[in-house]
Scaffold this active site. Sequence first.
Site, PDB file in Angstrom:
ATOM      1  N   GLU B  45       0.824  -1.205   0.000  1.00  0.00           N
ATOM      2  CA  GLU B  45       0.000   0.000   0.000  1.00  0.00           C
ATOM      3  C   GLU B  45       0.865   1.265   0.000  1.00  0.00           C
ATOM      4  O   GLU B  45       1.819   1.363   0.769  1.00  0.00           O
ATOM      5  CB  GLU B  45      -0.904  -0.008   1.239  1.00  0.00           C
ATOM      6  N   LYS B 118     -10.170   2.576  -2.089  1.00  0.00           N
ATOM      7  CA  LYS B 118     -10.345   2.002  -0.741  1.00  0.00           C
ATOM      8  C   LYS B 118     -11.679   2.434  -0.131  1.00  0.00           C
ATOM      9  O   LYS B 118     -11.946   3.632   0.007  1.00  0.00           O
ATOM     10  CB  LYS B 118      -9.173   2.464   0.127  1.00  0.00           C
ATOM     11  N   CYS B 155      -5.852  -2.777   2.489  1.00  0.00           N
ATOM     12  CA  CYS B 155      -5.549  -2.668   3.918  1.00  0.00           C
ATOM     13  C   CYS B 155      -6.778  -2.778   4.834  1.00  0.00           C
ATOM     14  O   CYS B 155      -7.300  -3.861   5.010  1.00  0.00           O
ATOM     15  CB  CYS B 155      -4.751  -1.390   4.191  1.00  0.00           C
TER      16      CYS B 155
END
Lengths: 294, 294
Positions: B45, B118, B155
């Site tokens: 990331e 995300k 994540c």
Amino acid sequence: MTSRTINLALIQSQCFDNADENRQYIKTQLKQAAANNAELVLLQELHNTPYFCIEEKPSNFDLAETIPGESTEFFSALAKELSLVIVCSLFEKRSAGLYHNTAVVFDKDGSIAGKYRKMHIPDDPGFYEKYYFTPGDLGFSPIQTSIGKLGVLICWDQWFPEAARLMALAGAEILLYPTAIGWDPNDSEQEQQRQLDAWTTIQRSHAIANGLAVASCNRCGDEGNGELSTRFWGNSFICGPQGEMLTQAASNTNEILQYTIELEKTESVRRIWPYLRDRRIDAYQDLNKRLIDQ
Amino acid sequence: MTSRTINLALIQSQCFDNADENRQYIKTQLKQAAANNAELVLLQELHNTPYFCIEEKPSNFDLAETIPGESTEFFSALAKELSLVIVCSLFEKRSAGLYHNTAVVFDKDGSIAGKYRKMHIPDDPGFYEKYYFTPGDLGFSPIQTSIGKLGVLICWDQWFPEAARLMALAGAEILLYPTAIGWDPNDSEQEQQRQLDAWTTIQRSHAIANGLAVASCNRCGDEGNGELSTRFWGNSFICGPQGEMLTQAASNTNEILQYTIELEKTESVRRIWPYLRDRRIDAYQDLNKRLIDQ
């Protein structure tokens, strides 16, 4: 923060052939757990009988019983006598031709605090549950007892993160799984290990995703024979809200697995891992679909 | 059944201080992975920079870049040159005052196959992502490439079973997580171990629940200092569709982690564990709620 604890006991055992023997055995174990200060006892799935779903046989419906009925009277009396909250797992006869796989929760005064009908029903060789059990129609509702709000789910439910999440969202303080899962003796040792590990992992993940302790009570021992045989893998366990293993039984021994859960850990874990804060409920609507066709 | 495989490489490393050094380092690693027959490379990331979300600092928005932009040109050229599918992770500047944490997937011809913004944004001490990133608005859509349909998540998404499920329902053939997670040096060793174990467990559980391989590429090394410091814990891994660990990196070393995934295992695992058959989509509607108030 409050400092609430639950002394939890799981009774893992190989089943006897008939309900009376099983109930009498469980009675001795309940007394022992109570003597060791248990407040909550979780029994394994369908603990009154051998795992009859190993085949499709019409006469097996004779094993079902009404709720309330003989078994609920038996466990209700023990809950009251021993001042225990008991989670038992019965083959429920709701009506002629309508049966469920049902957990019944007794409070310490012997009253029925609530019941849960298994929502996800498996069906695969040796586990013909769709033949016996109509899928539950009570939803994913935790059961309020004098010691806390219990998120009772059953066996196959353990593979569905949705079930655990819904119990957590509805206020469950702990997740409890009566279960009956085992190895196909024809599988390789590596495959058996992968399956056991996956079973532990998925349930620990529900603890992690929801910040709740999780307990799973499985039977042990060999049942059936030849092509129709299963080695129930025991390994009942209790894990904390970070998925950390607190205690775990062996694969093949009768055991009372006991541990004192600290409920307030949910609050502290959810402060460092605030997943409930961040769920994208605006983007989850397709979870209600069978598949998202492209 | 088809016999499709993907030779997958994860590049785990400690970040350099600036984007150019990081891109040059990644370029050497991409060449090495390609020389080892990689077809798909997953980067960690926000690999172009140190983890700037360690503090809230307006000038850090200078680190963001447009898509397409300098980095996408850089990785597009490498994807084409090396004939690789590359999943990179960028700080996207969408407009003045509007930024995302965005993964971009390049196909082997250098084209942008798709991007994912995300969806779940964390925010806790040292991880001030809500300051920087607007939550994604592209939903949970897998990205079609020449080698397969990739379920790219990022994540914090890894803690949400909903995200993995939605990708699976939409046809993802593998789940890929660029990530940046580490220990607070002030935590005890036991707490650090619990966190690492929980992180591995929850991602393995997505493999199990959905019958998909999962890969997670994390950074390593110490960043920040004093109260504002994180030891990124590495441990990038690839697991199979039963959650079985296939390969895992160390906690503190730069590493190319490479493994050939057999996509057809999804079919065989979903035959023995047919969870998609049994989901109770008639009873999941409350997953769209923040909490189920009683």
